[in-house]
Design an enzyme around this catalytic site. Structure first.
Site, PDB file in Angstrom:
ATOM      1  N   HIS A  87      10.055   1.262  10.141  1.00 38.51           N
ATOM      2  CA  HIS A  87       9.662   2.315  11.079  1.00 38.51           C
ATOM      3  C   HIS A  87      10.436   2.249  12.401  1.00 38.51           C
ATOM      4  CE1 HIS A  87       7.342  -0.542  13.602  1.00 38.51           C
ATOM      5  NE2 HIS A  87       7.087  -1.139  12.447  1.00 38.51           N
ATOM      6  N   ASP A  88      10.672   3.416  12.960  1.00 34.02           N
ATOM      7  CA  ASP A  88      11.297   3.559  14.286  1.00 34.02           C
ATOM      8  C   ASP A  88      12.718   3.022  14.330  1.00 34.02           C
ATOM      9  OD1 ASP A  88       8.896   4.576  15.930  1.00 34.02           O
ATOM     10  OD2 ASP A  88       8.100   2.740  15.054  1.00 34.02           O
ATOM     11  N   GLY A 136      11.202  -3.096  11.714  1.00 36.03           N
ATOM     12  CA  GLY A 136      10.986  -1.949  12.586  1.00 36.03           C
ATOM     13  C   GLY A 136      11.840  -2.005  13.842  1.00 36.03           C
TER      14      GLY A 136
END
Length: 257
Positions: free
Chosen positions: A121-122, A139
C-alpha cells in the site's frame, strides 16, 4: 467500440472500459474501475474498486489489483490504485491500494511485474520499472524510473530506490538505495555503477565516469558521508546526475545502504 467480455466475467457498477478491452473467463471487476483502450484482463483476475488502469496493459491470470491494504491501521477509507499505460503484470501479482496516509498506490508507464510480485500500500513506482519473480515491496516504498529488482528482492517499508539502479536477486533493502548503481550482498552493498543499464539508456562514457568517481568517494574513499559530499561538491564538475545523487542522499530519511 469493441469489448471482448467473457460471459462468466462479473462486471460491477460504474465501470468504464475503453475500446477493445478484453476481460477473460471468471475475472471480476468491482465498482468504480476504469480500464483504458486495448487492455487485456485475462482469466481469474480480480480488479478491485477504485482502480484506474491505463491503455495497452496486459494483466495475467490470478492477479489481484487494488485489494485493501495488509495494514491493521486501515479503516475502510476510500483510496485508489492507479496504473499507467502499457503495464505487463504477470501471473499472481498482488497490488494493494493506498491508505489514508497517502490515499493511493501509483504505478507509472511501461512497467513489467513478473509472477508473484507484491506491491504494498501507498507505494509509488515510476516508469520503466522491472520487478522479477517474487520481488516484494512493503508499504510506502518509492521506486524511481528505470529501476530493476531481481527475483525475490525484498524492499522494507518506507525505503526509496533511486533511478537506474539494479538490485541483484534474493537480496533485501532496509535502507535507501541511491541512483545509478548495482547493489547486492547481505547486508546490501554498493557493487559498482549500473554500467550496462546506463550505457543502454544513452549515458555517455564521461557521464558514467563522473558517476563512478562520485560513488568512489562515497563508498570507497574512507570518508564519512558528510566528508564525501564536501569533496564531491568541490572536485566533481556540475551535472544533472551529480545534483540528483546529492539531493537523493540529502533527502534520505532511512539513510543509504
Amino acid at each position: 467500440m469493441t469489448q471482448l467480455i467473457h460471459p462468466t466475467a462479473i462486471i460491477g457498477n460504474k465501470v468504464e472500459l475503453g475500446s477493445n478491452v478484453m476481460v477473460g473467463p471468471y475475472s471480476v471487476i468491482e465498482n468504480n474501475v476504469q480500464i483504458g483502450d486495448n487492455s487485456k484482463i485475462r482469466n481469474f483476475v480480480t480488479i478491485c474498486e477504485n482502480t484506474q488502469i491505463g491503455k495497452d496493459c496486459d494483466i495475467f491470470h490470478n492477479s489481484s489489483i487494488g485489494e485493501i491494504p495488509q495494514d491493521l491501521k486501515f479503516e475502510g477509507e476510500q483510496t485508489k490504485t492507479i496504473i499507467g499505460d502499457r503495464a505487463k503484470i504477470r501471473e499472481s501479482v498482488t497490488i494493494n491500494r493506498g491508505t489514508k496516509a497517502l490515499g493511493e498506490t501509483r504505478i507509472g508507464d511501461d512497467c513489467l511485474f513478473m509472477a508473484y510480485v507484491h506491491i504494498g500500500h501507498d507505494s509509488i513506482i515510476g516508469n520503466n520499472v522491472i520487478m522479477a519473480n517474487m520481488a516484494t515491496l512493503g508499504g510506502h516504498v518509492v521506486i524511481d524510473d528505470w529501476v530493476s529488482l531481481g527475483g525475490g528482492v525484498l524492499v522494507h517499508q518506507f525505503c526509496k530506490i533511486g533511478t537506474h539502479t539494479f538490485i541483484g536477486g534474493g537480496f533485501r533493502a532496509v535502507q535507501d538505495v541511491p541512483p545509478f548503481i548495482l547493489a547486492a550482498k547481505e547486508p546490501l552493498k554498493y557493487q559498482g555503477i549500473n554500467k550496462v543499464g546506463l550505457k543502454r539508456r544513452g549515458f555517455d562514457q564521461e557521464s558514467r565516469n563522473d558517476i563512478k568517481e562520485i560513488y568512489k568517494l562515497i563508498f570507497r574513499g574512507g570518508l564519512n558521508i558528510s566528508q564525501a559530499i564536501l569533496k564531491i561538491k568541490k572536485n566533481i564538475k556540475p551535472s544533472f546526475h551529480k545534483e540528483y545523487i546529492l539531493n537523493f542522499i540529502k533527502n534520505s530519511k532511512r539513510g543509504i545502504i
